[in-house]
Design an enzyme around this catalytic site. Sequence first.
Site, PDB file in Angstrom:
ATOM      1  N   HIS A  11       0.826  -1.212   0.000  1.00 54.80           N
ATOM      2  CA  HIS A  11       0.000   0.000   0.000  1.00 54.80           C
ATOM      3  C   HIS A  11       0.860   1.261   0.000  1.00 54.80           C
ATOM      4  O   HIS A  11       2.019   1.247   0.434  1.00 54.80           O
ATOM      5  CB  HIS A  11      -0.938   0.002   1.211  1.00 54.80           C
ATOM      6  CG  HIS A  11      -0.212   0.027   2.540  1.00 54.80           C
ATOM      7  ND1 HIS A  11       0.330   1.173   3.065  1.00 54.80           N
ATOM      8  CD2 HIS A  11       0.067  -0.958   3.419  1.00 54.80           C
ATOM      9  CE1 HIS A  11       0.905   0.902   4.218  1.00 54.80           C
ATOM     10  NE2 HIS A  11       0.772  -0.397   4.458  1.00 54.80           N
ATOM     11  N   THR A  23       1.726   0.181  13.098  1.00 52.23           N
ATOM     12  CA  THR A  23       0.336   0.202  12.636  1.00 52.23           C
ATOM     13  C   THR A  23      -0.362  -1.142  12.803  1.00 52.23           C
ATOM     14  O   THR A  23      -1.442  -1.215  13.379  1.00 52.23           O
ATOM     15  CB  THR A  23       0.285   0.628  11.152  1.00 52.23           C
ATOM     16  OG1 THR A  23       1.088   1.798  10.976  1.00 52.23           O
ATOM     17  CG2 THR A  23      -1.143   0.953  10.745  1.00 52.23           C
ATOM     18  N   ARG A  62      -6.065   0.891   4.058  1.00 54.29           N
ATOM     19  CA  ARG A  62      -4.932   1.414   3.277  1.00 54.29           C
ATOM     20  C   ARG A  62      -4.595   0.521   2.084  1.00 54.29           C
ATOM     21  O   ARG A  62      -4.217   1.023   1.029  1.00 54.29           O
ATOM     22  CB  ARG A  62      -3.722   1.636   4.183  1.00 54.29           C
ATOM     23  CG  ARG A  62      -3.214   0.416   4.943  1.00 54.29           C
ATOM     24  CD  ARG A  62      -2.252   0.860   6.051  1.00 54.29           C
ATOM     25  NE  ARG A  62      -1.608  -0.233   6.788  1.00 54.29           N
ATOM     26  CZ  ARG A  62      -2.146  -0.860   7.830  1.00 54.29           C
ATOM     27  NH1 ARG A  62      -3.356  -0.550   8.255  1.00 54.29           N
ATOM     28  NH2 ARG A  62      -1.463  -1.808   8.465  1.00 54.29           N
ATOM     29  N   GLU A  89      -1.573  -6.908   7.548  1.00 50.64           N
ATOM     30  CA  GLU A  89      -0.233  -6.643   8.064  1.00 50.64           C
ATOM     31  C   GLU A  89       0.023  -7.491   9.311  1.00 50.64           C
ATOM     32  O   GLU A  89      -0.911  -7.963   9.973  1.00 50.64           O
ATOM     33  CB  GLU A  89      -0.102  -5.145   8.389  1.00 50.64           C
ATOM     34  CG  GLU A  89       1.209  -4.693   9.005  1.00 50.64           C
ATOM     35  CD  GLU A  89       2.426  -5.005   8.153  1.00 50.64           C
ATOM     36  OE1 GLU A  89       2.724  -6.208   7.952  1.00 50.64           O
ATOM     37  OE2 GLU A  89       3.107  -4.060   7.715  1.00 50.64           O
ATOM     38  N   HIS A 159       0.515  -5.568   2.465  1.00 53.05           N
ATOM     39  CA  HIS A 159       1.324  -4.843   3.445  1.00 53.05           C
ATOM     40  C   HIS A 159       2.764  -5.334   3.441  1.00 53.05           C
ATOM     41  O   HIS A 159       3.052  -6.436   2.969  1.00 53.05           O
ATOM     42  CB  HIS A 159       0.706  -5.029   4.834  1.00 53.05           C
ATOM     43  CG  HIS A 159      -0.740  -4.675   4.871  1.00 53.05           C
ATOM     44  ND1 HIS A 159      -1.210  -3.426   5.228  1.00 53.05           N
ATOM     45  CD2 HIS A 159      -1.842  -5.404   4.549  1.00 53.05           C
ATOM     46  CE1 HIS A 159      -2.529  -3.404   5.125  1.00 53.05           C
ATOM     47  NE2 HIS A 159      -2.933  -4.594   4.718  1.00 53.05           N
ATOM     48  N   GLY A 160       3.651  -4.530   4.026  1.00 53.08           N
ATOM     49  CA  GLY A 160       5.067  -4.856   4.010  1.00 53.08           C
ATOM     50  C   GLY A 160       5.383  -6.268   4.464  1.00 53.08           C
ATOM     51  O   GLY A 160       6.093  -7.013   3.785  1.00 53.08           O
ATOM     52  N   ASN A 161       4.838  -6.669   5.605  1.00 51.45           N
ATOM     53  CA  ASN A 161       5.203  -7.970   6.161  1.00 51.45           C
ATOM     54  C   ASN A 161       4.397  -9.118   5.580  1.00 51.45           C
ATOM     55  O   ASN A 161       4.935 -10.219   5.396  1.00 51.45           O
ATOM     56  CB  ASN A 161       5.103  -7.932   7.681  1.00 51.45           C
ATOM     57  CG  ASN A 161       6.231  -7.132   8.297  1.00 51.45           C
ATOM     58  OD1 ASN A 161       7.392  -7.500   8.186  1.00 51.45           O
ATOM     59  ND2 ASN A 161       5.897  -6.013   8.923  1.00 51.45           N
TER      60      ASN A 161
END
Length: 207
Positions: A11, A23, A62, A89, A159-161
């Site tokens: 995102h 977050t 997001r 996430e 998400h990043g992870n």
Amino acid sequence: MMERLLVLVRHGQSEWNLKNLFTGWKDPDLTEQGVSEAIAAGKQLKELGLEFDLAYTSVLTRAQHTLKLILEQLGTEDLPTTRDQALNERDYGDITGMNKDEARKEFGEEQVHIWRRSFDVPPPGGESLKMTAERTIPYFKENILPKVVEGQRVIVAAHGNSLRSLIMELEELTPEQILKRELGTGKPVIYRLDENGKVLSVKDLAD
């Protein structure tokens, strides 16, 4: 020749990214910069001539907002989309909502670094990257990968992870290797797979 296209996109910048907060499963929306990043991602994919049959995203705003903006750029706002919390996430547990600098003051630089960058040490009440992978990878293998292998073109906005977990699986990376992998906000990663779901090529548009 079947395309077997898979695009993963983190995102765009969120309001809590901007404030340097952990977050996790909280649900802030995109900042103005995050909106611009998502629109730019959609334009990049359009310029490359990429089209999609299916989309997947998390249940968090997001990621969904990022996907919506990308699909608007592609002219496919009505693309069939599946939302699932398996793609959420990583859950930061008790440190969710904390400023990362304040967390370092409270728990110490080394402890916060371990929570953020170790593979299997979770923050209190939260998930490690290993625990995140234990929900994202089975979902991916059961629901997303078979669609790609049969020739569906799929985009995943997450998400990043949660995306790191998928990248670790796709690229057969070790825990040490995936911890060093950075994912830019709103930067698509484009995979072409073979008939067995193995990666033929990868192109990170952040490069």
